[in-house]
Design an enzyme around this catalytic site. Structure first.
Site, mmCIF file in Angstrom:
data_model
loop_
_atom_site.group_PDB
_atom_site.id
_atom_site.type_symbol
_atom_site.label_atom_id
_atom_site.label_comp_id
_atom_site.label_asym_id
_atom_site.label_seq_id
_atom_site.Cartn_x
_atom_site.Cartn_y
_atom_site.Cartn_z
ATOM 1 N N VAL A 1 10.210 -22.642 -55.950
ATOM 2 C CA VAL A 1 10.229 -21.939 -54.668
ATOM 3 C C VAL A 1 10.533 -22.916 -53.534
ATOM 4 O O VAL A 1 11.283 -22.590 -52.604
ATOM 5 C CB VAL A 1 8.904 -21.176 -54.421
ATOM 6 C CG1 VAL A 1 8.925 -20.473 -53.068
ATOM 7 C CG2 VAL A 1 8.659 -20.157 -55.531
ATOM 8 N N CYS A 2 10.005 -24.118 -53.619
ATOM 9 C CA CYS A 2 10.278 -25.129 -52.595
ATOM 10 C C CYS A 2 11.772 -25.476 -52.575
ATOM 11 O O CYS A 2 12.361 -25.661 -51.505
ATOM 12 C CB CYS A 2 9.436 -26.367 -52.837
ATOM 13 S SG CYS A 2 7.657 -26.052 -52.720
#
Length: 153
Positions: free
Chosen positions: A45-46
């Site tokens: 997600v980062c």
């Protein structure tokens, strides 16, 4: 540790980025700044969060805004990660030492994990916080929402 609030002056900082430069928040007076915190580099997600900033670089420029990625990872890790993601424009900052100091100043540090929350903080050209949103760790921030808020600032 209190979360930074709308109307607060944004705490100044000087942090090293993936381009081996020190970024000082105060150098961006006259421009909006998006501080986009991600818990840790090298996670899915980062990765998507930082790519969305890079992919919208031109949109940010049209809105007089400098996007900056933020996490408590060390600068060498950020540099290699940015290269792996092919981030050409975006600066991602290392709030590593003192560990998470800037993240703590903004009320986004998670003491038990030693990481940050996932969050976006928009700062106007006078250095005042105009918008803050904290996201669940697994949620990708909606870049269109960020751009909409910016277009209304």
């Amino acid at each position: 540790m209190k979360l930074i609030a709308i109307g607060d002056p944004a705490p100044n900082f000087s942090l090293e980025d993936n381009h081996d430069q020190f970024i000082n928040l105060s150098n961006y007076r006259g421009k909006n700044v998006l501080l986009s915190w991600h818990p840790l580099a090298w996670t899915p997600v980062c990765t998507d969060q930082m790519r969305s900033l890079e992919n919208n670089w031109d949109n940010f420029q049209k809105l007089n805004t400098v996007p900056l990625g933020m996490s408590v990872d060390a600068q060498p890790s950020k540099k290699v990660w940015a290269s792996a993601l092919v981030l050409e424009n975006l600066s991602i900052l290392a709030d590593f030492w003192p560990h998470g100091k800037v993240t703590q100043d903004y009320g986004l540090f998670i003491e038990k994990d030693g990481t940050s929350k996932r969050a976006n903080v928009l700062i106007d050209g006078k250095g005042i916080v105009k918008w803050v949103k904290v996201y669940p760790p697994a949620q990708l921030p909606d870049i269109n929402e960020v751009l909409q808020v910016l277009s209304n600032m």
